[in-house]
Each structure stands twice: as C-alpha cells, then as structure tokens.
Design a protein around this motif. Structure first.
Motif, PDB file in Angstrom:
ATOM      1  N   PHE A  51       0.813  -1.211   0.000  1.00  0.00           N
ATOM      2  CA  PHE A  51       0.000   0.000   0.000  1.00  0.00           C
ATOM      3  C   PHE A  51       0.850   1.266   0.000  1.00  0.00           C
ATOM      4  CE2 PHE A  51      -2.940   3.140   1.866  1.00  0.00           C
ATOM      5  CZ  PHE A  51      -3.987   3.001   0.979  1.00  0.00           C
ATOM      6  N   ASN A  52       2.027   1.203   0.608  1.00  0.00           N
ATOM      7  CA  ASN A  52       2.879   2.384   0.704  1.00  0.00           C
ATOM      8  C   ASN A  52       4.113   2.303  -0.178  1.00  0.00           C
ATOM      9  OD1 ASN A  52       1.307   3.782   2.697  1.00  0.00           O
ATOM     10  ND2 ASN A  52       2.027   2.276   4.189  1.00  0.00           N
ATOM     11  N   SER A  53       4.127   1.407  -1.161  1.00  0.00           N
ATOM     12  CA  SER A  53       5.288   1.279  -2.039  1.00  0.00           C
ATOM     13  C   SER A  53       4.879   1.525  -3.483  1.00  0.00           C
ATOM     14  CB  SER A  53       5.926  -0.104  -1.884  1.00  0.00           C
ATOM     15  OG  SER A  53       4.993  -1.128  -2.149  1.00  0.00           O
ATOM     16  N   ALA A 137      -1.968  -2.091  -5.077  1.00  0.00           N
ATOM     17  CA  ALA A 137      -2.561  -2.493  -3.808  1.00  0.00           C
ATOM     18  C   ALA A 137      -3.740  -1.580  -3.500  1.00  0.00           C
ATOM     19  CB  ALA A 137      -1.528  -2.417  -2.693  1.00  0.00           C
ATOM     20  N   VAL A 138      -4.786  -2.140  -2.888  1.00  0.00           N
ATOM     21  CA  VAL A 138      -6.010  -1.370  -2.680  1.00  0.00           C
ATOM     22  C   VAL A 138      -6.376  -1.214  -1.205  1.00  0.00           C
ATOM     23  CG1 VAL A 138      -6.940  -1.968  -4.933  1.00  0.00           C
ATOM     24  CG2 VAL A 138      -7.461  -3.421  -2.967  1.00  0.00           C
ATOM     25  N   THR A 139      -5.572  -1.744  -0.296  1.00  0.00           N
ATOM     26  CA  THR A 139      -5.848  -1.609   1.127  1.00  0.00           C
ATOM     27  C   THR A 139      -4.541  -1.534   1.892  1.00  0.00           C
ATOM     28  OG1 THR A 139      -6.906  -2.639   3.056  1.00  0.00           O
ATOM     29  CG2 THR A 139      -5.947  -4.129   1.434  1.00  0.00           C
ATOM     30  N   ALA A 140      -4.585  -0.833   3.032  1.00  0.00           N
ATOM     31  CA  ALA A 140      -3.438  -0.799   3.930  1.00  0.00           C
ATOM     32  C   ALA A 140      -3.487  -1.923   4.949  1.00  0.00           C
ATOM     33  CB  ALA A 140      -3.379   0.547   4.647  1.00  0.00           C
ATOM     34  N   ASN A 141      -4.612  -2.642   5.004  1.00  0.00           N
ATOM     35  CA  ASN A 141      -4.745  -3.725   5.977  1.00  0.00           C
ATOM     36  C   ASN A 141      -3.904  -4.930   5.572  1.00  0.00           C
ATOM     37  OD1 ASN A 141      -6.644  -2.365   7.598  1.00  0.00           O
ATOM     38  ND2 ASN A 141      -8.306  -2.963   6.230  1.00  0.00           N
ATOM     39  N   SER A 142      -3.414  -5.636   6.565  1.00  0.00           N
ATOM     40  CA  SER A 142      -2.667  -6.856   6.290  1.00  0.00           C
ATOM     41  C   SER A 142      -3.583  -7.892   5.655  1.00  0.00           C
ATOM     42  CB  SER A 142      -2.075  -7.423   7.580  1.00  0.00           C
ATOM     43  OG  SER A 142      -1.062  -6.577   8.079  1.00  0.00           O
ATOM     44  N   LEU A 143      -3.047  -8.590   4.656  1.00  0.00           N
ATOM     45  CA  LEU A 143      -3.771  -9.664   3.986  1.00  0.00           C
ATOM     46  C   LEU A 143      -3.226 -10.996   4.481  1.00  0.00           C
ATOM     47  CD1 LEU A 143      -3.875  -8.120   0.406  1.00  0.00           C
ATOM     48  CD2 LEU A 143      -5.695  -8.143   2.121  1.00  0.00           C
TER      49      LEU A 143
END
Length: 442
Positions: A51-53, A137-143
């Motif tokens: 998400f942040n890369s 990526a579409v979410t910052a939550n861990s998958l």
C-alpha cells in the motif's frame, strides 16, 4: 526431483540508480571466465506493490560472478530487442533491478523485458523475453490468505479472493490484467484469517467465530455459529475435504462443517487448549492440522476423531510453532518458525528437513505441480513465504534457495494459478502485511 529454474521474486522497494549492476569477477586464472555465448539464466519478473510502495516490475536473474553488469531492455510489445529502451531502475540489487517509473509502468499493462550481461567490452547473447503485469494495492490492511476457484482467469468472472484484517475482502478476475476490488460486505470488521474454495463457493473464517460464504466473491452471507452453540474462538484456517469443511483455530478449536457450510459441529481433539491450530489440509482421505508448540494432529474419519503425533518419538526434537500445511497429491509439507520444514507422505510419519535458511518464521506454503491436474503423482515445487519478506523455493525438502523480495513486510500466504492448455502461463500470487499483493508469471 523436478529440475527447477532459479527464479527470483522481489516486491517494490525504494529509489535507486543505474541499469548496470556491479559484480565481482570477470574471470581469472583461478575462477570461471565470462562466456558471451551464454545468455543470462533464469530471468523472471515479479509485479505488484504494497500500500505504501511503488507500483512496478522487478526483473531478476541468476547471479553470474563472471559478469560485471547487466542491461535490461523493455517494451509494451513482446518483440522487445536490444534496440528497445533500456530500463532506468528505481532500485538495484545483486541480481535484480526494479522498473517503477510512473511514466512507463501502469497497473494492468504488461511490459516485456530481455537483458544482456556484460564484462568489460564483452556483451552476452540476450536472455529469453519475460513479462510482468503489475496491479495496485487497494488496502493498507494486512492480507492473511487467498484462494482461487479454479475457473479461467481470462477476466470473464471473479476467480480470486483475498482476506485480511478489519474484515477486509478483496476479489479479482485474475490479479494481473484485472485489478483487485475491496468488497463492501458490511458483515464484520473482525480479522479474517483463512479462505478456501469448495462446493461452488468461497468460505472465509476469522476472529470471533466468523464464518462467511459466497458463491461469486462479491455477495457474502454470515453463518451464525452462536446459534449452533459453537464456543467462541478465533478461527485461523479452513480447508475443503471433498465432502465438507474443516476449520481450526485458537484454544485447539476444530470444527467440521457440512457441504454447504451452514451446519457446524465442534470436535474434540484432546490437545491442550493453550494450543492455537494455525493450518489444516486434506490429502488422500487424511486431515492434518498444525499449530503452536510443534503440534500436529491427524484424522482419518473426516475430522471426528484425532490423533496427536509425538514428534519426539520420531527423533524430531522440534518445538517450534507450525504455521501452515499443504498437500501436493503425494505428501504433506509443514512450515513454521525458525525456518521449520517437515514432510510426510501419510500424515503419521514425519521427516524434519533442513532448508538452507535460518531464523525466519515461515507463514504460508503451497506446492505447485506444473503438470497438474493431468498427471499426478509427480514431484512438485514447494514455495514458502514468511517474515521479513522471506521467500524460499524448494524442489527437494533438504535443498532449495532463498529468493530476494526487496521488502521487509511479512508475507502470509501464497497460491498458484494454472489451468492446463488455457494459453496463460501459470503464476504465483503472494499476499502479506501492508496490503502487499505480488504476482510472478511463469
């Protein structure tokens, strides 16, 4: 064993510089000599981001100590040549570069690459052409897990589902040309830990006795276990057995579900309730569940009765946590903390293997057979992911190699997608912390 290419995966990291990669050597009296007639070997691409890369492709190859550099060429068409533009990488490593120029790399667009090795004024023959198709990526939550429903990945239907923290559910037609969509299901914000496909539906499990089902990955239904007097537990993994579902979780929980996932029964295993069962798999009529403190239990009657495996009686002194188990058609593979790798053909007798990595927690595993589904049994590839971006590949339980990922994000799960004779090359998908989504097209 199946002879493998050494393919190297990496996710997208920080900024870097040039398209030439410095290396020691170039030959000498006491070592190998650069051979320009040999192209770079085992060239691969990994695509995607966290998400942040940055969105991009990472091109990697087998390290050659005789080369002093590598040049990578790219094109949006398969006919890339040494006259095509050179990649100006945003990051480099000993055997990879990252192509993440936002003016050149776009979500859902396939880019083709070839490379040459150099040593002084010598230039090697070009490599084979490889390609990558990144998605954002579409979410910052861990998958935490993902599943493929076995359908064609031609973009006609949703074929993939990934689940994660805070009730996150993502779906995609293929995860390559077509991106990922976050599903607004509104059912729960509990952490979702496991997902499988079976009996024409996805089934998801998670914290707080969460069980969700969906026939298409978009419309989801809640199964209320409290109404069935199932003790509350955080559920960690689920598998389809061919006739029903098996679910495992904290406090040694084991649940069996009927074919549509609507009716559930708590099963007794006799293990310590302090144990968390982290993974479960079915193979050849045998169920294997694994968990903390080197726990392995097996069942041969669809999960009704269970046997605790005494590893010490099999000269295995391992006390590490076991995090996942997979079945390839001929054997089980189990991964865990401190680079634990165990294998068994029947779920009863186990062998402790010694992969050449140490001090990593292996969180997820999959066994991929390039000849499936037409030619079982054959020897598969065991692929493992884990802490600090660890990715390890083995075609032999006592060998294999670690592959760089370019990220310190923990990778939680990996699957393969491969339909025989569909014209699409097989590929792996990996998920992890910070919404990390990576693919590698074979």
């Amino acid at each position: 064993m199946l002879k493998l290419k050494r393919f190297f995966f990496t996710s997208l990291a920080a900024l870097g510089i040039v398209g030439l990669l410095a290396a020691c050597g170039g030959g000498g009296d006491d070592g190998p000599v650069f051979d320009p007639d040999v192209p770079p070997q085992d060239v691969e691409v990994v695509s995607g981001d966290g998400f942040n890369s940055e969105l991009g492709n990472t091109i990697s190859w087998e390290y050659d100590e005789t080369a002093t550099g590598h040049v990578v060429y790219w094109d949006t068409q398969p006919n890339v040549t040494v006259d095509s533009p050179q990649v100006v990488p945003t990051d480099t490593g000993r055997n990879y570069i990252i192509h993440a120029d936002p003016a050149e790399v776009f979500a859902g667009e396939t880019i083709y690459y070839l490379l040459v090795a150099t040593a002084g004024d010598q230039v090697s023959e070009p490599s084979e052409v490889v390609s990558g198709t990144p998605q954002t990526a579409v979410t910052a939550n861990s998958l935490n897990d993902l599943a493929w429903n076995g359908s064609p990945v031609d973009g006609s239907i949703i074929a993939l589902v990934a689940v994660g923290d805070s009730g996150t559910i993502l779906n995609s037609q293929n995860g390559t040309l077509d991106g990922w969509t976050e599903v607004d299901h509104g059912l729960t914000d509990e952490s979702l830990a496991g997902v499988t496909w079976g009996n024409a539906q996805y089934l998801v499990v998670g914290a707080g006795n969460t069980v969700l089902t969906s026939p298409d990955g978009s419309a989801w239904a809640w199964i209320d276990l409290n109404e069935q007097n199932i003790p509350n537990s955080d559920l960690e993994d689920v598998a389809w057995t061919g006739a029903g579902y098996i679910v495992v979780g904290k406090n040694g929980a084991v649940l069996t579900g009927n074919a549509d996932g609507a009716v559930w029964t708590e099963q007794s295993t006799g293990i310590d309730t302090a144990i968390t069962l982290e993974g479960v798999a079915e193979g050849n009529g045998t169920l294997v569940a694994v968990g903390t403190k080197a726990t392995i239990i097996t069942s041969q009657d669809a999960g009704v009765t269970w046997t605790l495996i005494d590893l010490s009686a099999q000269s295995i002194s391992n006390t590490n946590d076991l995090n996942d188990v997979t079945w390839d058609g001929t054997s089980f593979g189990v991964v865990g903390s401190n680079s634990t790798l165990l294998s068994s053909t029947d779920g009863l007798d186990w062998i402790e293997n010694n992969p050449s990595i140490s001090d990593y927690s292996l969180e997820g595993a999959v066994q991929w057979d390039p000849l499936l589904p037409a030619n079982l049994p054959v020897d598969p590839l065991l692929a493992m992911v884990g802490s600090a971006g660890t990715f390890f590949v083995s075609d032999d339980p006592d060998s294999g190699y670690s592959v760089p990922t370019g990220t310190n994000e923990q990778l939680e799960a990996i699957i393969w997608v491969d339909i025989e004779d569909d014209g699409i090359e097989p590929y792996f998908i990996m998920v992890g912390h910070d919404g990390t989504l990576l693919t590698n097209q074979q």
